[in-house]
Write a protein that holds these residues in place. Structure first.
Motif, PDB file in Angstrom:
ATOM      1  N   LEU A 117       1.013 -14.840  41.961  1.00 31.25           N
ATOM      2  CA  LEU A 117       2.163 -15.702  41.678  1.00 31.25           C
ATOM      3  C   LEU A 117       2.042 -16.373  40.312  1.00 31.25           C
ATOM      4  CD1 LEU A 117       2.779 -17.315  45.167  1.00 31.25           C
ATOM      5  CD2 LEU A 117       4.055 -15.461  44.077  1.00 31.25           C
ATOM      6  N   THR A 118       0.812 -16.679  39.890  1.00 30.06           N
ATOM      7  CA  THR A 118       0.615 -17.257  38.566  1.00 30.06           C
ATOM      8  C   THR A 118       1.010 -16.272  37.482  1.00 30.06           C
ATOM      9  OG1 THR A 118      -1.183 -18.618  39.394  1.00 30.06           O
ATOM     10  CG2 THR A 118      -1.082 -18.295  37.026  1.00 30.06           C
ATOM     11  N   ARG A 119       0.658 -15.001  37.679  1.00 33.58           N
ATOM     12  CA  ARG A 119       1.040 -13.975  36.710  1.00 33.58           C
ATOM     13  C   ARG A 119       2.552 -13.773  36.681  1.00 33.58           C
ATOM     14  NH1 ARG A 119      -1.865  -9.567  38.883  1.00 33.58           N
ATOM     15  NH2 ARG A 119      -3.827 -10.595  39.131  1.00 33.58           N
ATOM     16  N   ARG A 120       3.192 -13.872  37.829  1.00 35.45           N
ATOM     17  CA  ARG A 120       4.618 -13.597  37.932  1.00 35.45           C
ATOM     18  C   ARG A 120       5.473 -14.759  37.429  1.00 35.45           C
ATOM     19  NH1 ARG A 120       5.888 -11.924  43.696  1.00 35.45           N
ATOM     20  NH2 ARG A 120       4.484 -10.268  43.108  1.00 35.45           N
ATOM     21  N   HIS A 121       4.964 -15.983  37.505  1.00 37.26           N
ATOM     22  CA  HIS A 121       5.758 -17.168  37.154  1.00 37.26           C
ATOM     23  C   HIS A 121       5.046 -17.964  36.074  1.00 37.26           C
ATOM     24  CE1 HIS A 121       8.587 -16.535  40.376  1.00 37.26           C
ATOM     25  NE2 HIS A 121       7.575 -16.227  41.122  1.00 37.26           N
ATOM     26  N   LYS A 122       5.167 -17.508  34.841  1.00 41.71           N
ATOM     27  CA  LYS A 122       4.618 -18.235  33.705  1.00 41.71           C
ATOM     28  C   LYS A 122       5.655 -18.235  32.590  1.00 41.71           C
ATOM     29  CE  LYS A 122       2.120 -14.335  31.757  1.00 41.71           C
ATOM     30  NZ  LYS A 122       0.832 -13.823  31.339  1.00 41.71           N
ATOM     31  N   PRO A 123       5.596 -19.220  31.696  1.00 39.45           N
ATOM     32  CA  PRO A 123       6.570 -19.285  30.615  1.00 39.45           C
ATOM     33  C   PRO A 123       6.401 -18.141  29.607  1.00 39.45           C
ATOM     34  CG  PRO A 123       5.461 -21.386  30.901  1.00 39.45           C
ATOM     35  CD  PRO A 123       4.747 -20.396  31.751  1.00 39.45           C
ATOM     36  N   VAL A 124       7.508 -17.522  29.245  1.00 42.80           N
ATOM     37  CA  VAL A 124       7.522 -16.483  28.212  1.00 42.80           C
ATOM     38  C   VAL A 124       8.720 -16.739  27.295  1.00 42.80           C
ATOM     39  CG1 VAL A 124       6.348 -14.700  29.564  1.00 42.80           C
ATOM     40  CG2 VAL A 124       8.810 -14.878  29.676  1.00 42.80           C
ATOM     41  N   TRP A 125       8.618 -16.286  26.062  1.00 48.10           N
ATOM     42  CA  TRP A 125       9.706 -16.469  25.111  1.00 48.10           C
ATOM     43  C   TRP A 125      10.807 -15.455  25.379  1.00 48.10           C
ATOM     44  CZ3 TRP A 125      11.492 -19.998  22.037  1.00 48.10           C
ATOM     45  CH2 TRP A 125      12.440 -19.660  21.083  1.00 48.10           C
ATOM     46  N   SER A 126      12.044 -15.926  25.441  1.00 48.20           N
ATOM     47  CA  SER A 126      13.200 -15.059  25.629  1.00 48.20           C
ATOM     48  C   SER A 126      13.942 -14.932  24.305  1.00 48.20           C
ATOM     49  CB  SER A 126      14.141 -15.649  26.688  1.00 48.20           C
ATOM     50  OG  SER A 126      15.345 -14.907  26.732  1.00 48.20           O
ATOM     51  N   TRP A 127      13.982 -13.728  23.768  1.00 47.57           N
ATOM     52  CA  TRP A 127      14.692 -13.504  22.513  1.00 47.57           C
ATOM     53  C   TRP A 127      16.203 -13.542  22.714  1.00 47.57           C
ATOM     54  CZ3 TRP A 127      12.392 -13.881  18.016  1.00 47.57           C
ATOM     55  CH2 TRP A 127      11.018 -13.719  17.951  1.00 47.57           C
ATOM     56  N   ILE A 128      16.654 -13.329  23.922  1.00 45.18           N
ATOM     57  CA  ILE A 128      18.095 -13.385  24.202  1.00 45.18           C
ATOM     58  C   ILE A 128      18.569 -14.833  24.255  1.00 45.18           C
ATOM     59  CG2 ILE A 128      19.849 -12.859  25.937  1.00 45.18           C
ATOM     60  CD1 ILE A 128      18.121 -10.413  26.703  1.00 45.18           C
ATOM     61  N   ARG A 129      17.790 -15.696  24.924  1.00 50.15           N
ATOM     62  CA  ARG A 129      18.187 -17.097  25.075  1.00 50.15           C
ATOM     63  C   ARG A 129      17.597 -18.012  24.008  1.00 50.15           C
ATOM     64  NH1 ARG A 129      17.134 -17.606  31.544  1.00 50.15           N
ATOM     65  NH2 ARG A 129      18.490 -15.913  32.152  1.00 50.15           N
ATOM     66  N   TRP A 130      16.660 -17.543  23.233  1.00 49.59           N
ATOM     67  CA  TRP A 130      15.988 -18.289  22.173  1.00 49.59           C
ATOM     68  C   TRP A 130      15.317 -19.544  22.701  1.00 49.59           C
ATOM     69  CZ3 TRP A 130      14.864 -17.144  17.175  1.00 49.59           C
ATOM     70  CH2 TRP A 130      15.395 -15.949  16.704  1.00 49.59           C
ATOM     71  N   ARG A 131      14.638 -19.401  23.814  1.00 48.23           N
ATOM     72  CA  ARG A 131      13.835 -20.492  24.375  1.00 48.23           C
ATOM     73  C   ARG A 131      12.883 -19.901  25.410  1.00 48.23           C
ATOM     74  NH1 ARG A 131      19.056 -21.571  26.431  1.00 48.23           N
ATOM     75  NH2 ARG A 131      19.220 -21.070  28.621  1.00 48.23           N
ATOM     76  N   TYR A 132      11.964 -20.729  25.854  1.00 46.56           N
ATOM     77  CA  TYR A 132      11.030 -20.283  26.881  1.00 46.56           C
ATOM     78  C   TYR A 132      11.702 -20.306  28.242  1.00 46.56           C
ATOM     79  CZ  TYR A 132       7.056 -20.290  23.740  1.00 46.56           C
ATOM     80  OH  TYR A 132       6.190 -19.994  22.730  1.00 46.56           O
ATOM     81  N   VAL A 133      11.515 -19.256  28.999  1.00 44.78           N
ATOM     82  CA  VAL A 133      12.005 -19.153  30.372  1.00 44.78           C
ATOM     83  C   VAL A 133      10.853 -18.654  31.230  1.00 44.78           C
ATOM     84  CG1 VAL A 133      14.408 -18.692  29.741  1.00 44.78           C
ATOM     85  CG2 VAL A 133      12.844 -16.798  30.052  1.00 44.78           C
ATOM     86  N   CYS A 134      11.012 -18.738  32.530  1.00 42.11           N
ATOM     87  CA  CYS A 134       9.995 -18.216  33.443  1.00 42.11           C
ATOM     88  C   CYS A 134      10.014 -16.689  33.385  1.00 42.11           C
ATOM     89  CB  CYS A 134      10.255 -18.697  34.860  1.00 42.11           C
ATOM     90  SG  CYS A 134       8.989 -18.160  36.031  1.00 42.11           S
ATOM     91  N   LYS A 135       8.876 -16.069  33.581  1.00 40.28           N
ATOM     92  CA  LYS A 135       8.781 -14.617  33.521  1.00 40.28           C
ATOM     93  C   LYS A 135       9.663 -13.940  34.571  1.00 40.28           C
ATOM     94  CE  LYS A 135       5.314 -11.040  33.002  1.00 40.28           C
ATOM     95  NZ  LYS A 135       3.880 -10.745  33.020  1.00 40.28           N
TER      96      LYS A 135
END
Length: 61
Positions: free
Chosen positions: A18-36
């Protein structure tokens, strides 16, 4: 040969997954960090443990 694992080892494996599945990643579409997983941060997705300790085979409390 199958090796049995303890319930504590099982919970550790679930937590790591679950830690691997739910971590912050950069979204180039939204231009901000979102959950994986795709949700906005903070991700409030709740997961249930598939097997409770009451139903774990061969282990006493």
């Amino acid at each position: 040969m199958r090796r049995r694992i303890t319930y504590a080892q099982y919970l550790t494996a679930i937590a790591i997954t679950l830690t691997r599945r739910h971590k912050p990643v950069w979204s180039w579409i939204r231009w901000r960090y979102v959950c994986k997983c795709g949700n906005e941060l903070p991700c409030r997705k709740r997961h249930k443990v598939p097997v409770s300790q009451d139903h774990w085979p061969g282990e006493e409390r």
